[in-house]
Design a protein around this motif. Structure first.
Motif, mmCIF file in Angstrom:
data_model
loop_
_atom_site.group_PDB
_atom_site.id
_atom_site.type_symbol
_atom_site.label_atom_id
_atom_site.label_comp_id
_atom_site.label_asym_id
_atom_site.label_seq_id
_atom_site.Cartn_x
_atom_site.Cartn_y
_atom_site.Cartn_z
ATOM 1 N N GLY A 49 0.787 -1.232 0.000
ATOM 2 C CA GLY A 49 0.000 0.000 0.000
ATOM 3 C C GLY A 49 0.812 1.271 0.000
ATOM 4 N N HIS A 50 2.126 1.168 -0.151
ATOM 5 C CA HIS A 50 2.965 2.365 -0.097
ATOM 6 C C HIS A 50 3.043 3.096 -1.426
ATOM 7 N N ALA A 51 2.882 2.380 -2.524
ATOM 8 C CA ALA A 51 3.101 2.986 -3.847
ATOM 9 C C ALA A 51 2.066 4.045 -4.171
ATOM 10 N N SER A 52 0.881 3.932 -3.607
ATOM 11 C CA SER A 52 -0.148 4.930 -3.912
ATOM 12 C C SER A 52 0.189 6.283 -3.279
ATOM 13 N N ARG A 53 0.966 6.273 -2.196
ATOM 14 C CA ARG A 53 1.302 7.517 -1.509
ATOM 15 C C ARG A 53 2.585 8.156 -2.033
ATOM 16 N N GLU A 54 3.635 7.364 -2.224
ATOM 17 C CA GLU A 54 4.917 7.932 -2.628
ATOM 18 C C GLU A 54 5.847 6.843 -3.151
ATOM 19 N N ASN A 55 6.863 7.262 -3.851
ATOM 20 C CA ASN A 55 7.893 6.347 -4.328
ATOM 21 C C ASN A 55 8.930 6.121 -3.234
ATOM 22 N N ILE A 56 9.783 5.160 -3.468
ATOM 23 C CA ILE A 56 10.887 4.934 -2.538
ATOM 24 C C ILE A 56 11.887 6.068 -2.724
ATOM 25 N N HIS A 57 12.249 6.716 -1.649
ATOM 26 C CA HIS A 57 13.170 7.843 -1.723
ATOM 27 C C HIS A 57 14.596 7.344 -1.952
ATOM 28 N N PRO A 58 15.350 8.068 -2.773
ATOM 29 C CA PRO A 58 16.756 7.713 -2.958
ATOM 30 C C PRO A 58 17.498 7.775 -1.624
ATOM 31 N N PHE A 59 18.401 6.831 -1.426
ATOM 32 C CA PHE A 59 19.240 6.729 -0.237
ATOM 33 C C PHE A 59 18.455 6.443 1.038
ATOM 34 N N SER A 60 17.220 5.984 0.889
ATOM 35 C CA SER A 60 16.452 5.582 2.067
ATOM 36 C C SER A 60 16.855 4.155 2.443
ATOM 37 N N ALA A 61 16.389 3.708 3.599
ATOM 38 C CA ALA A 61 16.689 2.344 4.047
ATOM 39 C C ALA A 61 16.157 1.314 3.054
ATOM 40 N N LEU A 62 14.982 1.566 2.489
ATOM 41 C CA LEU A 62 14.433 0.631 1.500
ATOM 42 C C LEU A 62 15.284 0.579 0.237
ATOM 43 N N GLN A 63 15.799 1.716 -0.185
ATOM 44 C CA GLN A 63 16.661 1.743 -1.364
ATOM 45 C C GLN A 63 17.943 0.952 -1.116
ATOM 46 N N TRP A 64 18.537 1.117 0.071
ATOM 47 C CA TRP A 64 19.748 0.369 0.407
ATOM 48 C C TRP A 64 19.450 -1.129 0.525
ATOM 49 N N LEU A 65 18.277 -1.461 1.027
ATOM 50 C CA LEU A 65 17.884 -2.872 1.109
ATOM 51 C C LEU A 65 17.770 -3.481 -0.289
ATOM 52 N N LEU A 66 17.194 -2.735 -1.214
ATOM 53 C CA LEU A 66 17.095 -3.211 -2.598
ATOM 54 C C LEU A 66 18.484 -3.431 -3.193
ATOM 55 N N PHE A 68 21.243 -4.060 -1.594
ATOM 56 C CA PHE A 68 21.847 -5.216 -0.930
ATOM 57 C C PHE A 68 21.283 -6.521 -1.496
ATOM 58 N N CYS A 69 19.965 -6.570 -1.723
ATOM 59 C CA CYS A 69 19.348 -7.774 -2.303
ATOM 60 C C CYS A 69 19.891 -8.052 -3.704
ATOM 61 N N CYS A 70 20.070 -7.004 -4.492
ATOM 62 C CA CYS A 70 20.644 -7.177 -5.833
ATOM 63 C C CYS A 70 22.081 -7.684 -5.750
ATOM 64 N N TRP A 71 22.868 -7.123 -4.828
ATOM 65 C CA TRP A 71 24.252 -7.576 -4.638
ATOM 66 C C TRP A 71 24.277 -9.035 -4.203
ATOM 67 N N LEU A 72 23.382 -9.397 -3.307
ATOM 68 C CA LEU A 72 23.317 -10.762 -2.798
ATOM 69 C C LEU A 72 22.926 -11.755 -3.892
ATOM 70 N N VAL A 73 21.950 -11.413 -4.716
ATOM 71 C CA VAL A 73 21.516 -12.306 -5.797
ATOM 72 C C VAL A 73 22.625 -12.469 -6.831
ATOM 73 N N ALA A 74 23.326 -11.387 -7.160
ATOM 74 C CA ALA A 74 24.453 -11.489 -8.090
ATOM 75 C C ALA A 74 25.558 -12.360 -7.491
ATOM 76 N N GLY A 75 25.753 -12.243 -6.186
ATOM 77 C CA GLY A 75 26.741 -13.080 -5.507
ATOM 78 C C GLY A 75 26.367 -14.549 -5.517
ATOM 79 N N LEU A 76 25.091 -14.823 -5.335
ATOM 80 C CA LEU A 76 24.632 -16.216 -5.421
ATOM 81 C C LEU A 76 24.851 -16.783 -6.818
#
Length: 153
Positions: A49-66, A68-76
């Motif tokens: 339900g977050h997308a209707s209100r706003e996008n993920i802000h650059p350099f936010s915790a969610l952006q860093w989590l994304l 990290f997940c991309c780095w982890l998947v590439a590492g796998l």
């Protein structure tokens, strides 16, 4: 005294340009994996339900989590490919294979160390790759620190 058998002679280490070409080839499956992870991440964000209100802000915790997940998947992708056959998809056409310096089977700990140091090397403008130009055995910094080497088949 007899000459050493052909199988006993070590294979030559891969040249830097060949390594970089294989890395460029591996960029494409990694980008596809990143797109998949980003799609799943975006779907989860939307369903929460977050997308209707706003996008993920650059350099936010969610952006860093994304990231990290991309780095982890590439590492796998990289470490599992190396563990299974010593090669990623990008290494196959360039006839490269990863081996342990001591000749023993590759361990996951050394593969993850190689991946992490290689990532730092790329973030520093490829300095760890330039190391191979001055190394007697043509090993990169991540080869040296992880106890591995890339050989030409």
């Amino acid at each position: 005294m007899s000459a050493p058998a052909l199988a006993d002679t070590p294979r030559p280490s891969a040249l830097l340009l060949r390594r970089l070409a294989a890395l460029f080839y591996d960029l494409w499956p990694v980008l596809a994996l990143w797109m998949l992870v980003s799609g799943i991440f975006t779907l989860g964000y939307t369903l929460a339900g977050h997308a209707s209100r706003e996008n993920i802000h650059p350099f936010s915790a969610l952006q860093w989590l994304l990231w990290f997940c991309c780095w982890l998947v590439a590492g796998l992708y990289a470490t599992e490919s190396w563990k299974r056959g010593g090669q990623t998809l990008g290494m196959r056409p360039w006839r490269l294979r990863l081996e342990a310096l001591d000749g023993k089977p590759l361990r996951r700990s050394m593969l993850w160390k190689r991946y992490a140091v290689g990532t730092l090397s790329l973030l520093c403008g490829g300095l760890g790759f330039v190391w191979a130009l001055f190394d007697r055995q043509r090993l990169t910094l991540h080869d040296r620190l992880s106890g591995t080497r890339l050989v030409k088949l």
